[in-house]
Design a protein around this motif. Structure first.
Motif, PDB file in Angstrom:
ATOM      1  N   UNK A  41      27.571  -7.422  -0.424  1.00 55.96           N
ATOM      2  CA  UNK A  41      28.726  -7.997  -1.112  1.00 55.96           C
ATOM      3  C   UNK A  41      28.460  -9.427  -1.558  1.00 55.96           C
ATOM      4  N   UNK A  42      29.124  -9.792  -2.645  1.00 60.46           N
ATOM      5  CA  UNK A  42      29.234 -11.203  -2.989  1.00 60.46           C
ATOM      6  C   UNK A  42      30.090 -11.847  -1.893  1.00 60.46           C
ATOM      7  N   UNK A  43      29.580 -12.866  -1.228  1.00 59.78           N
ATOM      8  CA  UNK A  43      30.286 -13.447  -0.084  1.00 59.78           C
ATOM      9  C   UNK A  43      31.543 -14.208  -0.490  1.00 59.78           C
ATOM     10  N   UNK A  44      31.655 -14.586  -1.765  1.00 59.90           N
ATOM     11  CA  UNK A  44      32.821 -15.354  -2.219  1.00 59.90           C
ATOM     12  C   UNK A  44      34.017 -14.462  -2.538  1.00 59.90           C
ATOM     13  N   UNK A  45      33.828 -13.508  -3.483  1.00 63.34           N
ATOM     14  CA  UNK A  45      34.961 -12.655  -3.878  1.00 63.34           C
ATOM     15  C   UNK A  45      35.068 -11.404  -3.016  1.00 63.34           C
ATOM     16  N   UNK A  46      33.961 -10.963  -2.432  1.00 61.51           N
ATOM     17  CA  UNK A  46      33.973  -9.775  -1.578  1.00 61.51           C
ATOM     18  C   UNK A  46      34.160  -8.478  -2.327  1.00 61.51           C
ATOM     19  N   UNK A  47      34.127  -8.524  -3.660  1.00 57.19           N
ATOM     20  CA  UNK A  47      34.370  -7.320  -4.460  1.00 57.19           C
ATOM     21  C   UNK A  47      33.069  -6.736  -5.009  1.00 57.19           C
ATOM     22  N   UNK A  48      32.282  -7.541  -5.690  1.00 60.96           N
ATOM     23  CA  UNK A  48      31.066  -7.038  -6.313  1.00 60.96           C
ATOM     24  C   UNK A  48      29.961  -6.882  -5.279  1.00 60.96           C
ATOM     25  N   UNK A  49      29.168  -5.806  -5.463  1.00 63.75           N
ATOM     26  CA  UNK A  49      28.060  -5.510  -4.557  1.00 63.75           C
ATOM     27  C   UNK A  49      26.784  -5.305  -5.368  1.00 63.75           C
ATOM     28  N   UNK A  50      25.672  -5.738  -4.796  1.00 65.15           N
ATOM     29  CA  UNK A  50      24.388  -5.663  -5.490  1.00 65.15           C
ATOM     30  C   UNK A  50      23.341  -5.006  -4.602  1.00 65.15           C
ATOM     31  N   UNK A  51      22.398  -4.312  -5.252  1.00 65.75           N
ATOM     32  CA  UNK A  51      21.354  -3.612  -4.501  1.00 65.75           C
ATOM     33  C   UNK A  51      20.184  -4.517  -4.169  1.00 65.75           C
ATOM     34  N   UNK A  52      20.091  -5.669  -4.836  1.00 67.97           N
ATOM     35  CA  UNK A  52      18.966  -6.572  -4.600  1.00 67.97           C
ATOM     36  C   UNK A  52      19.343  -7.978  -5.036  1.00 67.97           C
ATOM     37  N   UNK A  53      18.552  -8.931  -4.588  1.00 65.97           N
ATOM     38  CA  UNK A  53      18.747 -10.321  -4.997  1.00 65.97           C
ATOM     39  C   UNK A  53      18.489 -10.475  -6.485  1.00 65.97           C
ATOM     40  N   UNK A  54      17.541  -9.693  -7.011  1.00 62.94           N
ATOM     41  CA  UNK A  54      17.232  -9.756  -8.445  1.00 62.94           C
ATOM     42  C   UNK A  54      18.445  -9.350  -9.282  1.00 62.94           C
ATOM     43  N   UNK A  55      19.153  -8.297  -8.855  1.00 58.47           N
ATOM     44  CA  UNK A  55      20.342  -7.850  -9.591  1.00 58.47           C
ATOM     45  C   UNK A  55      21.460  -8.891  -9.498  1.00 58.47           C
ATOM     46  N   UNK A  56      21.606  -9.502  -8.329  1.00 53.96           N
ATOM     47  CA  UNK A  56      22.638 -10.525  -8.163  1.00 53.96           C
ATOM     48  C   UNK A  56      22.350 -11.730  -9.063  1.00 53.96           C
ATOM     49  N   UNK A  57      21.080 -12.133  -9.124  1.00 57.33           N
ATOM     50  CA  UNK A  57      20.703 -13.260  -9.983  1.00 57.33           C
ATOM     51  C   UNK A  57      20.907 -12.920 -11.452  1.00 57.33           C
ATOM     52  N   UNK A  58      20.608 -11.687 -11.827  1.00 55.77           N
ATOM     53  CA  UNK A  58      20.784 -11.257 -13.221  1.00 55.77           C
ATOM     54  C   UNK A  58      22.250 -11.325 -13.633  1.00 55.77           C
ATOM     55  N   UNK A  59      23.140 -11.005 -12.707  1.00 55.15           N
ATOM     56  CA  UNK A  59      24.573 -10.980 -12.995  1.00 55.15           C
ATOM     57  C   UNK A  59      25.243 -12.339 -12.809  1.00 55.15           C
ATOM     58  N   UNK A  60      24.549 -13.270 -12.175  1.00 52.62           N
ATOM     59  CA  UNK A  60      25.175 -14.520 -11.770  1.00 52.62           C
ATOM     60  C   UNK A  60      25.706 -15.379 -12.921  1.00 52.62           C
ATOM     61  N   UNK A  61      25.036 -15.482 -14.083  1.00 53.84           N
ATOM     62  CA  UNK A  61      25.574 -16.332 -15.152  1.00 53.84           C
ATOM     63  C   UNK A  61      27.023 -16.010 -15.518  1.00 53.84           C
ATOM     64  N   UNK A  62      27.387 -14.715 -15.489  1.00 58.36           N
ATOM     65  CA  UNK A  62      28.772 -14.334 -15.770  1.00 58.36           C
ATOM     66  C   UNK A  62      29.605 -14.344 -14.486  1.00 58.36           C
ATOM     67  N   UNK A  63      29.035 -13.793 -13.409  1.00 58.52           N
ATOM     68  CA  UNK A  63      29.848 -13.642 -12.200  1.00 58.52           C
ATOM     69  C   UNK A  63      30.253 -14.979 -11.584  1.00 58.52           C
ATOM     70  N   UNK A  64      29.465 -16.029 -11.766  1.00 58.23           N
ATOM     71  CA  UNK A  64      29.849 -17.308 -11.160  1.00 58.23           C
ATOM     72  C   UNK A  64      31.129 -17.861 -11.781  1.00 58.23           C
ATOM     73  N   UNK A  65      31.455 -17.436 -13.000  1.00 57.04           N
ATOM     74  CA  UNK A  65      32.722 -17.824 -13.623  1.00 57.04           C
ATOM     75  C   UNK A  65      33.815 -16.790 -13.343  1.00 57.04           C
ATOM     76  N   UNK A  66      33.388 -15.531 -13.189  1.00 54.16           N
ATOM     77  CA  UNK A  66      34.323 -14.447 -12.888  1.00 54.16           C
ATOM     78  C   UNK A  66      34.774 -14.492 -11.432  1.00 54.16           C
ATOM     79  N   UNK A  67      33.878 -14.883 -10.548  1.00 52.71           N
ATOM     80  CA  UNK A  67      34.096 -14.814  -9.101  1.00 52.71           C
ATOM     81  C   UNK A  67      35.369 -15.528  -8.619  1.00 52.71           C
ATOM     82  N   UNK A  68      35.584 -16.815  -8.991  1.00 50.74           N
ATOM     83  CA  UNK A  68      36.814 -17.481  -8.522  1.00 50.74           C
ATOM     84  C   UNK A  68      38.090 -16.840  -9.050  1.00 50.74           C
ATOM     85  N   UNK A  69      37.998 -16.208 -10.220  1.00 50.48           N
ATOM     86  CA  UNK A  69      39.169 -15.509 -10.772  1.00 50.48           C
ATOM     87  C   UNK A  69      39.516 -14.289  -9.910  1.00 50.48           C
ATOM     88  N   UNK A  70      38.501 -13.515  -9.546  1.00 52.64           N
ATOM     89  CA  UNK A  70      38.727 -12.338  -8.704  1.00 52.64           C
ATOM     90  C   UNK A  70      39.195 -12.742  -7.309  1.00 52.64           C
TER      91      UNK A  70
END
Length: 455
Positions: A41-70
């Motif tokens: 899980x993303x430790x901040x929003x607890x909603x999104x889940x990733x299979x690897x650190x690479x996938x989390x990093x790939x999604x981070x440019x958008x998710x870091x702005x989406x995360x506080x909203x969720x």
């Protein structure tokens, strides 16, 4: 420009942005959409889940702005349509002064290039209400976190997303997400397409169903609708969803609709069928030409039709409630001898009942029952689906797997090989579905050889 041979990959593309279907939460990675048992899980929003650190990093440019909203609306989870809108807004703001064209397709295209159909949406009560609900939720999500553009610009984005987004499916054609693909949105619709879309995770691939002399957007057609539906239903769906009417050869062919609306001819010595074109009106039998039917037969046709419609609606409700036993019971009711005596096997309602029965029997582990339904479906699918449809290939794969499990090896090999000839074209030799099918063919071939050696 180059040509494309049957089965050739025309292009592949990763999404401009996408979201995982809510039903797949906890089963698939939010970035690559691949199934995984080790999601973090993303430790901040607890909603999104990733299979690897690479996938989390790939999604981070958008998710870091989406995360506080969720996070600020948790534990509530916004609808997939709202999350996709939010991600589109974030990405367009990030790329406001940058090139937004796709990099993996043969055609350069930006988000700005997409059609929005704002005029149609504004006079569409259903769409207008949906837009109002999305805006309300977006304001709650973004309050204090992101600045939303004016309502007119929001409607422009809503229209582009609604008209151009793709349902992302797995190898079994089950929805796992929704995404916006700029290059693929170039392609027009036909109910008799010459190309097909498949997915490997989040990646979209377009392959030729038959030879295409010149590869350019105006020459490539994919299907936006359920190809099994009758013409009036396909046309209604296209008009409601995309605001256009289709004039393809399949839409001009009334013989297919007559097939899908057919009932058994009441003449005892005839094996033909009559067509119910509307309430109380039957076309003459296609075989014996009989067109004078007793009132009792007309009533029987109407009663059968309406009862089946109600039963199929109840089946869908039971499926949503995951009441599999009720689904199977309703399917058996739809396929009882009294109904089959009136309803022709080619009738769409009969095909739908068999289709639902096949899936639920597999889910319940009733292999013989599932095989019975599957074998009845094969000639019907071949008859009513356009040539080379992936749905036919997937059905042949299902039936072949059932026969292999039940040790009906010769029939299994035949159906698996027939399925292979379709899936090779629609998905390609490197798709995981094709690889699974190839393994089944090898297994079946080996078991058949051993069986023959010992017989």
């Amino acid at each position: 420009m180059k040509s494309a041979r049957k089965g050739e990959l025309i292009f592949e593309e990763r999404p401009f942005t996408h979201v995982l279907d809510h039903s797949q939460q906890g089963q698939r990675c939010h970035s690559c959409l691949e199934r995984s048992e080790h999601l973090k899980k993303c430790t901040a929003c607890g909603l999104l889940r990733y299979c690897s650190l690479a996938c989390q990093r790939c999604d981070w440019p958008i998710h870091r702005r989406e995360c506080p909203c969720l996070k600020q609306v948790a534990p509530n989870v916004p609808l997939d349509s709202v999350r996709l809108m939010l991600r589109i807004l974030i990405k367009t703001q990030l790329l406001e002064k940058e090139d937004q064209s796709t990099t993996e397709t043969v055609w350069r295209r930006t988000f700005h290039d997409l059609m929005s159909h704002i005029e149609e949406i504004q006079v569409d009560p259903s769409r207008s209400q949906q837009f109002a609900q999305i805006v309300y939720t977006l304001r709650e999500l973004c309050q204090g976190q992101l600045d939303l553009p004016p309502v007119t610009q929001l409607m422009e984005v809503f229209g582009k997303v609604t008209i151009n987004s793709f349902t992302i499916c797995d190898g079994d054609l089950q929805a796992v997400g929704v995404g916006l693909y700029l290059g693929a949105s170039y392609l027009d619709h036909s109910c008799q397409p010459n190309a097909v879309v498949s997915f490997q995770g989040q990646k979209l691939m377009v392959r030729a169903l038959r030879d295409i002399p010149e590869v350019k957007p105006s020459n490539i057609f994919i299907s936006y609708t359920d190809q099994l539906a009758i013409t009036e239903d396909r046309q209604r769906q296209l008009k409601e969803q995309y605001y256009f009417s289709c004039q393809c050869c399949r839409c001009q062919d009334i013989s297919l609709d007559r097939l899908l609306k057919s009932f058994v001819c009441p003449v005892p010595t005839c094996t033909g069928a009559v067509c119910r074109i509307q309430v109380g009106e039957l076309l003459p039998c296609g075989s014996c030409g009989m067109n004078s039917y007793e009132e009792s037969y007309r009533r029987k046709v109407e009663d059968t039709f309406h009862h089946l419609i109600q039963d199929l609606q109840q089946i869908e409700q039971a499926k949503k409630a995951k009441d599999l036993d009720k689904v199977l019971s309703l399917c058996q009711k739809c396929l009882n001898p009294d109904t089959v005596m009136v309803l022709h096997s080619n009738n769409l309602l009969h095909i739908q009942a068999l289709d639902r029965g096949l899936d639920v029997a597999i889910d319940l582990g009733l292999w013989e029952q599932a095989l019975k339904y599957g074998l009845q479906l094969i000639p019907l699918y071949i008859k009513v689906y356009p040539s080379g449809s992936p749905q036919v290939g997937l059905l042949l794969l299902k039936v072949g797997k059932l026969e292999l499990y039940l040790q009906r090896l010769e029939c299994a090999l035949q159906h698996l090989q027939q399925g292979e000839s379709i899936i090779r074209v629609t998905h390609g030799r490197f798709h995981e579905l094709y690889c699974q099918l190839s393994e089944l063919i090898d297994q079946c071939t080996d078991e058949l050889r051993v069986h023959m050696e010992h017989s």
